[in-house]
Design an enzyme around this catalytic site. Structure first.
Site, PDB file in Angstrom:
ATOM      1  N   ARG A 261       2.738  -6.886   8.629  1.00 30.06           N
ATOM      2  CA  ARG A 261       1.874  -5.873   9.233  1.00 30.06           C
ATOM      3  C   ARG A 261       2.328  -5.524  10.646  1.00 30.06           C
ATOM      4  O   ARG A 261       2.253  -4.363  11.072  1.00 30.06           O
ATOM      5  CB  ARG A 261       0.419  -6.340   9.218  1.00 30.06           C
ATOM      6  CG  ARG A 261      -0.202  -6.140   7.824  1.00 30.06           C
ATOM      7  CD  ARG A 261      -1.513  -6.813   7.661  1.00 30.06           C
ATOM      8  NE  ARG A 261      -2.193  -6.384   6.441  1.00 30.06           N
ATOM      9  CZ  ARG A 261      -3.270  -6.982   5.960  1.00 30.06           C
ATOM     10  NH1 ARG A 261      -3.792  -8.044   6.574  1.00 30.06           N
ATOM     11  NH2 ARG A 261      -3.839  -6.526   4.853  1.00 30.06           N
TER      12      ARG A 261
ATOM     13  N   THR B  92      -5.237  -8.435   9.820  1.00 34.37           N
ATOM     14  CA  THR B  92      -5.586  -7.125   9.264  1.00 34.37           C
ATOM     15  C   THR B  92      -5.197  -5.970  10.191  1.00 34.37           C
ATOM     16  O   THR B  92      -4.651  -4.967   9.753  1.00 34.37           O
ATOM     17  CB  THR B  92      -7.119  -7.076   9.012  1.00 34.37           C
ATOM     18  OG1 THR B  92      -7.479  -8.249   8.281  1.00 34.37           O
ATOM     19  CG2 THR B  92      -7.520  -5.859   8.223  1.00 34.37           C
TER      20      THR B  92
ATOM     21  N   PHE C 111     -15.619   2.559   7.114  1.00 35.70           N
ATOM     22  CA  PHE C 111     -14.233   2.936   6.814  1.00 35.70           C
ATOM     23  C   PHE C 111     -13.937   2.989   5.315  1.00 35.70           C
ATOM     24  O   PHE C 111     -12.822   3.298   4.904  1.00 35.70           O
ATOM     25  CB  PHE C 111     -13.265   1.958   7.486  1.00 35.70           C
ATOM     26  CG  PHE C 111     -13.475   0.513   7.095  1.00 35.70           C
ATOM     27  CD1 PHE C 111     -12.900   0.012   5.931  1.00 35.70           C
ATOM     28  CD2 PHE C 111     -14.246  -0.340   7.886  1.00 35.70           C
ATOM     29  CE1 PHE C 111     -13.090  -1.309   5.566  1.00 35.70           C
ATOM     30  CE2 PHE C 111     -14.436  -1.657   7.512  1.00 35.70           C
ATOM     31  CZ  PHE C 111     -13.859  -2.147   6.348  1.00 35.70           C
TER      32      PHE C 111
ATOM     33  N   HIS D 130      -1.583  -5.739   0.942  1.00 31.84           N
ATOM     34  CA  HIS D 130      -2.842  -6.408   0.602  1.00 31.84           C
ATOM     35  C   HIS D 130      -2.502  -7.772   0.011  1.00 31.84           C
ATOM     36  O   HIS D 130      -1.460  -7.944  -0.610  1.00 31.84           O
ATOM     37  CB  HIS D 130      -3.603  -5.581  -0.441  1.00 31.84           C
ATOM     38  CG  HIS D 130      -4.668  -6.372  -1.149  1.00 31.84           C
ATOM     39  ND1 HIS D 130      -5.922  -6.539  -0.621  1.00 31.84           N
ATOM     40  CD2 HIS D 130      -4.636  -7.078  -2.305  1.00 31.84           C
ATOM     41  CE1 HIS D 130      -6.639  -7.316  -1.440  1.00 31.84           C
ATOM     42  NE2 HIS D 130      -5.876  -7.649  -2.477  1.00 31.84           N
TER      43      HIS D 130
ATOM     44  N   LYS E 217       0.838  -1.203   0.000  1.00 29.56           N
ATOM     45  CA  LYS E 217       0.000   0.000   0.000  1.00 29.56           C
ATOM     46  C   LYS E 217       0.878   1.260   0.000  1.00 29.56           C
ATOM     47  O   LYS E 217       2.037   1.204   0.436  1.00 29.56           O
ATOM     48  CB  LYS E 217      -0.931  -0.032   1.222  1.00 29.56           C
ATOM     49  CG  LYS E 217      -1.938  -1.195   1.201  1.00 29.56           C
ATOM     50  CD  LYS E 217      -2.955  -1.075   2.348  1.00 29.56           C
ATOM     51  CE  LYS E 217      -3.967  -2.200   2.325  1.00 29.56           C
ATOM     52  NZ  LYS E 217      -5.031  -2.046   3.358  1.00 29.56           N
TER      53      LYS E 217
HETATM   54  P1  GDP Z   1      -7.274  -7.948   4.469  1.00 23.78           P
HETATM   55  O1  GDP Z   1      -7.588  -9.014   3.469  1.00 23.78           O
HETATM   56  O2  GDP Z   1      -6.558  -8.442   5.676  1.00 23.78           O
HETATM   57  O3  GDP Z   1      -6.602  -6.739   3.880  1.00 23.78           O
HETATM   58  O4  GDP Z   1      -8.683  -7.462   5.048  1.00 23.78           O
HETATM   59  P2  GDP Z   1     -10.088  -7.192   4.318  1.00 23.78           P
HETATM   60  O5  GDP Z   1     -10.081  -7.596   2.893  1.00 23.78           O
HETATM   61  O6  GDP Z   1     -11.158  -7.720   5.216  1.00 23.78           O
HETATM   62  O7  GDP Z   1     -10.192  -5.587   4.362  1.00 23.78           O
HETATM   63  C1  GDP Z   1      -9.560  -4.759   3.417  1.00 23.78           C
HETATM   64  C2  GDP Z   1      -8.905  -3.575   4.126  1.00 23.78           C
HETATM   65  O8  GDP Z   1      -9.937  -2.788   4.735  1.00 23.78           O
HETATM   66  C3  GDP Z   1      -7.988  -3.967   5.264  1.00 23.78           C
HETATM   67  O9  GDP Z   1      -6.654  -4.228   4.851  1.00 23.78           O
HETATM   68  C4  GDP Z   1      -8.061  -2.744   6.169  1.00 23.78           C
HETATM   69  O10 GDP Z   1      -7.163  -1.731   5.735  1.00 23.78           O
HETATM   70  C5  GDP Z   1      -9.488  -2.257   5.987  1.00 23.78           C
HETATM   71  N1  GDP Z   1     -10.368  -2.766   7.069  1.00 23.78           N
HETATM   72  C6  GDP Z   1     -10.906  -3.985   7.203  1.00 23.78           C
HETATM   73  N2  GDP Z   1     -11.656  -4.085   8.316  1.00 23.78           N
HETATM   74  C7  GDP Z   1     -11.602  -2.866   8.924  1.00 23.78           C
HETATM   75  C8  GDP Z   1     -12.191  -2.307  10.118  1.00 23.78           C
HETATM   76  O11 GDP Z   1     -12.929  -2.978  10.842  1.00 23.78           O
HETATM   77  N3  GDP Z   1     -11.915  -1.005  10.399  1.00 23.78           N
HETATM   78  C9  GDP Z   1     -11.121  -0.244   9.614  1.00 23.78           C
HETATM   79  N4  GDP Z   1     -10.892   1.041   9.948  1.00 23.78           N
HETATM   80  N5  GDP Z   1     -10.550  -0.727   8.481  1.00 23.78           N
HETATM   81  C10 GDP Z   1     -10.793  -2.018   8.139  1.00 23.78           C
END
Ligand code: GDP
Length: 395
Positions: free
Chosen positions: A360, A346, A312, A373, A265
């Site tokens: 991370r 995450t 978000f 990501h 990112k």
């Molecule tokens: P990843 O696969 O671990 O990147 O997670 P996801 O695909 O579920 O979410 C995509 C991105 O959205 C994550 O990398 C975070 O930056 C953001 N994100 C996901 N869940 C949350 C949350 O509950 N709160 C906030 N502020 N950001 C979130």
């Protein structure tokens, strides 16, 4: 420009050290080779000095006297090492050299090979369970493999399930020996080897000899199938692919390569790119494609479409569009899952507690700018790879 002058210098040096076959010059275009990505967008030429697959010195800019001095010193050093007057430095110890040449041989089978009609090939070898149990004979087979100039590019020991055995031997299913083969193959661990060598397929088959133990004993008692037969077992204990095409299929069966989309990112791409790339390489991923690109608002929205409507979401899109991201296709066995493991959870606060070694935990700012990501499953991986890189042709 100045590069041309250096080419002349290289010619002169190559003539001087004519007998030293170890000296090679190559021009590499950083723009078209993913591994050389760190050298892109710089106008000065860079000279990398490489010994046994490892970069040991870098000279930036056209400094002919320095380049000439370095080359002379290195050739001199290699001569002394070859003559047994000098030991190779610590960094070039056997393990590193073996690793480098093993990986080079597998991914770039014809790197450094002179023009002959013999090409480096890959083949699959199996040491079946009954022979594998006999430790001394197993090591003796492995020794023979090395003595015959094969490199073991990849290996693993697995107990095949009935289903896997039926799949692998589906063309033999109606043969009268099939029940014994099935019983044998599922009776314990099999050692699976990806071998590389010039003309590997035919050479390994020649060493194995006739197909059955009976024929091998009668027609070629020195063949490996005769020598490494196991008492009372009619099935030969060693396998080799029949043709280069079969080898390709059999290797894919046992060492399936998977692709995933990985992205650094923007915030992390700015601050921690080199450290993250280092981790990617250490974990054994091949970077099949890479590009640096700032995502547009539309692309980021599409990328995270599943999160549309969440509180978000807009912040996430802003984070993803604030500068260039590094977008890669990573290739490895089980790449999707392994990249997720390396990324960590995450939320970086969770990552610090549960996976302190993860990317991370080490490089995320917060949950939104959480460094990297990765696709969450194989379908998403294929979909997003196509979305970012278009039609892919990486196998
Ligand atoms: P990843 O696969 O671990 O990147 O997670 P996801 O695909 O579920 O979410 C995509 C991105 O959205 C994550 O990398 C975070 O930056 C953001 N994100 C996901 N869940 C949350 C949350 O509950 N709160 C906030 N502020 N950001 C979130």
């Amino acid at each position: 420009g100045p590069c041309k002058a250096v080419v002349n210098l290289f010619r002169k040096l190559k003539n001087e050290f004519g007998e030293d076959d170890g000296l090679h010059f190559a021009v590499a275009e950083a723009d078209s080779i993913p591994t050389l990505q760190p050298f892109r967008n710089k106008c000065e030429p860079v000279f990398l000095f490489c010994v046994n697959g490892k970069i040991i010195t870098i000279v930036r800019g056209v400094n002919a006297p320095l380049i000439s001095k370095k080359i002379t010193e290195l050739v001199q050093e290699e001569r002394e090492i070859a003559a047994g007057q000098k030991e190779r430095d610590e960094v070039l110890t056997k393990q590193i050299v073996e690793d480098a040449s093993r990986q080079l041989a597998f991914f770039f089978p014809n790197f450094g090979i002179k023009r002959t009609d013999q090409k480096v090939e890959k083949t699959l070898a199996l040491i079946r369970p009954s022979l594998l149990k006999e430790r001394r004979r197993k090591y003796s087979v492995l020794q023979r493999i090395k003595d015959d100039g094969f490199k073991i590019a990849m290996q693993k020991e697995i107990i095949l399930s009935e289903e896997q055995t039926r799949e692998f031997y589906k063309e033999h299913e109606n043969q009268d020996y099939f029940p014994v083969l099935l019983e044998q193959m599922t009776s314990g661990p099999t050692l699976i080897l990806a071998l590389t060598r010039e003309n590997a397929v035919a050479h390994w088959r020649d060493l194995l000899g006739p197909k059955t133990v009976e024929e091998a004993m009668k027609e070629n008692p020195n063949s490996l199938r005769a020598k490494y037969a196991v008492n009372n077992i009619p099935i030969a204990q060693l396998h080799g692919s029949s043709t280069p095409d079969d080898a390709q299929k059999e290797l894919q069966f046992f060492f399936p390569q998977e692709h995933t989309l990985a992205l650094i990112k923007p915030a992390a791409a700015k601050k921690h790119k080199d450290d993250i790339m280092q981790k990617v390489k250490e974990a054994g991923f091949t970077i099949s494609k890479i590009k640096e690109e700032a995502l547009t608002h539309e692309m980021a929205t599409q990328f995270y479409k599943d999160h549309k409507g969440k509180p978000f979401f807009e912040h996430l899109v802003t984070c993803m569009t604030e500068g260039p991201s590094v977008v890669m296709i990573l290739t490895k066995e089980n790449a999707v899952e392994e990249w997720r493991q390396l990324m960590g959870p995450t939320d970086p606060e969770v990552a610090k507690v549960t996976s302190p070694e993860s990317i991370r935990a080490q490089f995320a700012q917060d949950i939104l700018s959480n460094a990297v990501h990765g696709s969450s499953n194989r379908e998403h991986a294929l979909e997003s790879i196509e979305c970012v890189f278009g039609e892919i042709d990486i196998d």
